[in-house]
Scaffold this active site. Structure first.
Site, PDB file in Angstrom:
ATOM      1  N   LYS A  63       0.813  -1.212   0.000  1.00 50.96           N
ATOM      2  CA  LYS A  63       0.000   0.000   0.000  1.00 50.96           C
ATOM      3  C   LYS A  63       0.847   1.263   0.000  1.00 50.96           C
ATOM      4  O   LYS A  63       0.399   2.311  -0.475  1.00 50.96           O
ATOM      5  CB  LYS A  63      -0.938  -0.013   1.209  1.00 50.96           C
ATOM      6  CG  LYS A  63      -2.039  -1.068   1.121  1.00 50.96           C
ATOM      7  CD  LYS A  63      -2.956  -1.009   2.324  1.00 50.96           C
ATOM      8  CE  LYS A  63      -4.059  -2.065   2.216  1.00 50.96           C
ATOM      9  NZ  LYS A  63      -4.961  -2.046   3.392  1.00 50.96           N
ATOM     10  N   ARG A  64       2.060   1.169   0.515  1.00 56.62           N
ATOM     11  CA  ARG A  64       2.885   2.390   0.559  1.00 56.62           C
ATOM     12  C   ARG A  64       3.340   2.815  -0.835  1.00 56.62           C
ATOM     13  O   ARG A  64       3.813   3.929  -1.021  1.00 56.62           O
ATOM     14  CB  ARG A  64       4.092   2.191   1.471  1.00 56.62           C
ATOM     15  CG  ARG A  64       5.069   1.143   1.024  1.00 56.62           C
ATOM     16  CD  ARG A  64       6.076   0.841   2.127  1.00 56.62           C
ATOM     17  NE  ARG A  64       6.987  -0.213   1.750  1.00 56.62           N
ATOM     18  CZ  ARG A  64       8.100  -0.007   1.057  1.00 56.62           C
ATOM     19  NH1 ARG A  64       8.421   1.216   0.679  1.00 56.62           N
ATOM     20  NH2 ARG A  64       8.898  -1.008   0.753  1.00 56.62           N
TER      21      ARG A  64
END
Length: 468
Positions: free
Chosen positions: A239-240
């Protein structure tokens, strides 16, 4: 040669992520390229984590990508009888056995092995006890202790595993549910899957699955383990790195054909070509052109490729993709001819459908707000008469096309001794509310006489009431 049969078998424990979508795409492309069949299977034996919402999210993502399937969807939760039948076959043939060792005892075996520097594994306590079925008992494969298991991978080549590294692993748990490796093999056997294309994080599962195939006396399918997808910093996608859900990229305004083009290039290549249509991908895709190195997910390259696909597409093909973005803004785009005409003026200026929708505001919103700075600079008393003259000539035009519009502008410029910019920018602000838009003659043609005259009247009124 037998018909190629590939499959995509996601677990419905969340949305369809980028890596899963690429796996689905490679299986689909291989099937379509070879004239084979593509099967969809939902591996939902994890009762705790599997959800109907995740199943629907997978369907939604595949539908948007245009990845259709020839058979399925099949659900593992509906196939327990088949798994149990094959368990019985293995037990009856002596290739599997029941085990009643408690979890604590198994952990103690592993700790003992670790203490001596050996690989933590089940020590075969129940291997030769001849136990029968009973509540809570698991079923284990009677794995070979010696020799090697070789994975002949179409991408990685031959991968050799020492059998002594593999223990008697579980095929069916104590709650009666099959393990992933066993269920996958039974499914692939009974569905006649010929080629298993999946991420290389599954490589360690493959020798176990080969042993199950051999115990069941079934020919091996082909295996092809594709490299991982990494983030732009070359670490595993997460997700980063931004959105990982496929439908999130749809909502960001990407075209499905652009996204599958981008996904295909994550680990596969065809010379130096970057832009591929869907039909070109089907024509050119082969497993031999899948590389061994991980694909790097570059959002900048993805957006640039999307812009290329937007520019290359026919307005008629873009219209259904853009319409939801306009509807989300409360704009009516039911007139297909009008929508396509508007799109044609915006394609060269839009990298995403979100950008296109934002730039289309003046086409679908008659109550446009005049930018204060733009109005103050261009809608002033000195353009009042030129705007009135232009307005009256537009009303009187017999044909409302670009050639006629150019002649009208030329007449107004000559009458008031103006250059094009001195009349075009005030008209642009009057029609769009801003100083940036497609070509002035393009937008006038698309907007049509009625809208143009109404907006010029409003601009004229604005000047009259703002002038001291």
């Amino acid at each position: 040669m037998s018909t190629v049969r590939t499959r995509f078998a996601p677990s419905p424990t969340g949305y369809l992520h980028v890596g899963g979508a690429r796996t689905a795409l490679f299986n689909w492309l291989h099937a379509r390229h070879t004239g084979g069949h593509f099967i969809l299977r939902i591996e939902d034996t994890d009762r705790v984590r599997s959800t109907d919402a995740s199943v629907q999210a997978i369907f939604e993502a595949l539908q948007w990508l245009g990845i259709d399937y020839d058979e399925g969807p099949f659900y593992q939760s509906d196939r327990l009888e088949a798994y149990n039948t094959h368990i019985d076959r293995l037990v009856d043939a002596g290739h599997a056995y029941y085990c009643t060792c408690a979890p604590e005892a198994i952990e103690a075996m592993r700790e003992k092995a670790r203490a001596t520097g050996a690989k933590p594994r089940y020590d075969g306590t129940c291997r030769d006890k001849g136990l029968g079925p009973r509540p809570g008992a698991v079923v284990r494969l009677r794995a070979p202790f010696t020799g090697t298991t070789v994975v002949n991978d179409r991408i990685k080549g031959a991968i050799v595993f020492a059998n002594e590294e593999l223990d008697d692993f579980v095929l069916r748990r104590g709650d009666g549910m099959p393990t992933y490796n066993f269920a996958a093999v039974v499914d692939d056997m009974t569905m006649n899957i010929t080629t298993i294309i999946r991420g290389d994080d599954h490589v360690m599962n493959t020798p176990k699955q080969i042993l199950i195939y051999q115990a069941l006396g079934h020919p091996l399918p082909e295996f092809a383990h594709v490299p991982m997808v990494l983030g732009h910093d070359r670490t595993r996608m997460s997700k980063r790195h931004g959105a990982t859900s496929v439908t999130a990229y749809r909502d960001m305004g990407l075209l499905p054909d652009a996204f599958i083009n981008f996904l295909a290039r994550l680990g596969w290549s065809y010379g130096d070509q970057e832009f591929f249509t869907r039909s070109e991908l089907i024509e050119k895709f082969t497993l031999e052109r899948v590389g061994k190195s991980a694909g790097v997910f570059d959002p900048v390259k993805m957006t640039a490729l999307n812009a290329d696909h937007i520019q290359a597409a026919a307005p008629a093909d873009l219209a259904p993709h853009l319409r939801p973005f306009l509807a989300a803004r409360g704009w009516d785009a039911a007139d297909d001819a009008y929508l396509q005409a508007a799109i044609a003026t915006l394609q060269a200026r839009s990298k995403t459908l979100v950008e296109m929708a934002e730039q289309a505001h003046f086409y679908f919103n008659d109550a446009i707000a005049l930018d204060e700075k733009a109005a103050a600079k261009f809608l002033k008393a000195n353009v009042l008469d030129p705007l009135r003259g232009l307005r009256d000539r537009l009303v009187a035009l017999a044909t409302f096309d670009e050639k006629a519009l150019e002649e009208v502008f030329a007449q107004v410029m000559e009458q008031f001794d103006l250059k094009l910019g001195k009349i075009a920018q005030p008209v642009r602000v009057a029609l769009t509310g801003t100083t940036v838009s497609p070509g002035i003659f393009e937008i006038i043609t698309v907007l049509g006489r009625e809208r143009v005259v109404a907006r010029l009247d409003r601009a004229i009124d604005h000047i009259v009431h703002k002038t001291p």
